[in-house]
Scaffold this motif. Structure first.
Motif, PDB file in Angstrom:
ATOM      1  N   ILE A  57     -47.877  97.727  -0.346  1.00 48.22           N
ATOM      2  CA  ILE A  57     -48.827  98.287   0.618  1.00 48.22           C
ATOM      3  C   ILE A  57     -48.080  98.704   1.872  1.00 48.22           C
ATOM      4  O   ILE A  57     -46.988  98.215   2.153  1.00 48.22           O
ATOM      5  CB  ILE A  57     -49.950  97.276   0.991  1.00 48.22           C
ATOM      6  CG1 ILE A  57     -49.369  96.016   1.649  1.00 48.22           C
ATOM      7  CG2 ILE A  57     -50.807  96.941  -0.218  1.00 48.22           C
ATOM      8  CD1 ILE A  57     -50.421  95.049   2.209  1.00 48.22           C
ATOM      9  N   HIS A  79     -52.680 101.339   0.080  1.00 43.81           N
ATOM     10  CA  HIS A  79     -52.009 101.094  -1.188  1.00 43.81           C
ATOM     11  C   HIS A  79     -50.879 102.095  -1.398  1.00 43.81           C
ATOM     12  O   HIS A  79     -51.039 103.281  -1.105  1.00 43.81           O
ATOM     13  CB  HIS A  79     -53.035 101.218  -2.321  1.00 43.81           C
ATOM     14  CG  HIS A  79     -52.450 101.086  -3.672  1.00 43.81           C
ATOM     15  ND1 HIS A  79     -52.189 102.176  -4.479  1.00 43.81           N
ATOM     16  CD2 HIS A  79     -52.063  99.998  -4.373  1.00 43.81           C
ATOM     17  CE1 HIS A  79     -51.675 101.751  -5.616  1.00 43.81           C
ATOM     18  NE2 HIS A  79     -51.597 100.437  -5.587  1.00 43.81           N
ATOM     19  N   LEU A 102     -51.001  92.258  -5.058  1.00 44.61           N
ATOM     20  CA  LEU A 102     -51.548  92.988  -3.913  1.00 44.61           C
ATOM     21  C   LEU A 102     -52.217  92.025  -2.941  1.00 44.61           C
ATOM     22  O   LEU A 102     -52.095  92.177  -1.722  1.00 44.61           O
ATOM     23  CB  LEU A 102     -52.536  94.060  -4.386  1.00 44.61           C
ATOM     24  CG  LEU A 102     -51.906  95.287  -5.040  1.00 44.61           C
ATOM     25  CD1 LEU A 102     -52.959  96.110  -5.770  1.00 44.61           C
ATOM     26  CD2 LEU A 102     -51.163  96.134  -4.008  1.00 44.61           C
TER      27      LEU A 102
END
Length: 168
Positions: free
Chosen positions: A19, A28, A144
């Motif tokens: 990110i 992203h 993530l």
């Protein structure tokens, strides 16, 4: 802006997510899963090392975060996971990055709001915070989430402040 890689260590599947962080905004860049190859442990670890090294070279993150290993009932499994975690820490260190470490409950609490959230809840909240992205699977979603946790807990913003001071 700081580029952050989050890594979810695993011996078979090592999730990764990249990110960009600009203040409180995150966006992203990429995500995926490194799948180990080889018949023995050494080959599998080498495979993970090579794949993660290529990802680091492609996306050139400036900060990294890895989930801490928790000890479970299967001692042998925990040791193998620890070896994969060693690869997840080694590759960013070889690129000159310090590596933030976060307990699984800290990651879940940061992203979902609950420390004992399941993988489905983590995936849902990652999609909410990074709308419109294609996530490569639960391991990539966890990675993530680790990167997002690092951004919120100051790992990325502290680095950004240091870079700004150094270039002033």
């Amino acid at each position: 802006m700081i580029r952050v890689i989050g890594i979810d260590p695993g011996l078979r599947n090592m999730g990764w997510g990249v990110i960009d962080v600009a203040g409180s905004r995150i966006s992203h860049v990429a995500n995926g899963v490194c799948v180990s190859e080889g018949a023995d442990l050494g080959s599998r670890l080498l495979s993970l090392h090579g794949q993660l090294t290529r990802i680091m070279a492609s996306y050139r993150p400036q900060s990294a975060a890895v989930e801490q290993t928790f000890v479970n009932k299967d001692g042998a499994g925990t040791l193998k996971l620890g070896q994969a975690r060693g690869i997840a820490m080694l590759v960013p260190a070889q690129a000159g990055l310090s590596v933030g470490e976060y307990a699984p409950n800290t990651v879940k609490k940061t992203v979902v709001g609950v420390g004992h959230a399941d993988k489905g809840q983590v995936l849902h909240m990652v999609r909410m915070q990074l709308p419109g992205i294609e996530i490569a699977g639960p391991d990539a979603a966890d990675a993530l989430a680790i990167a997002i946790c690092h951004a919120h807990h100051g790992g990325a913003s502290t680095l950004a402040q240091a870079v700004a001071r150094a270039s002033a």
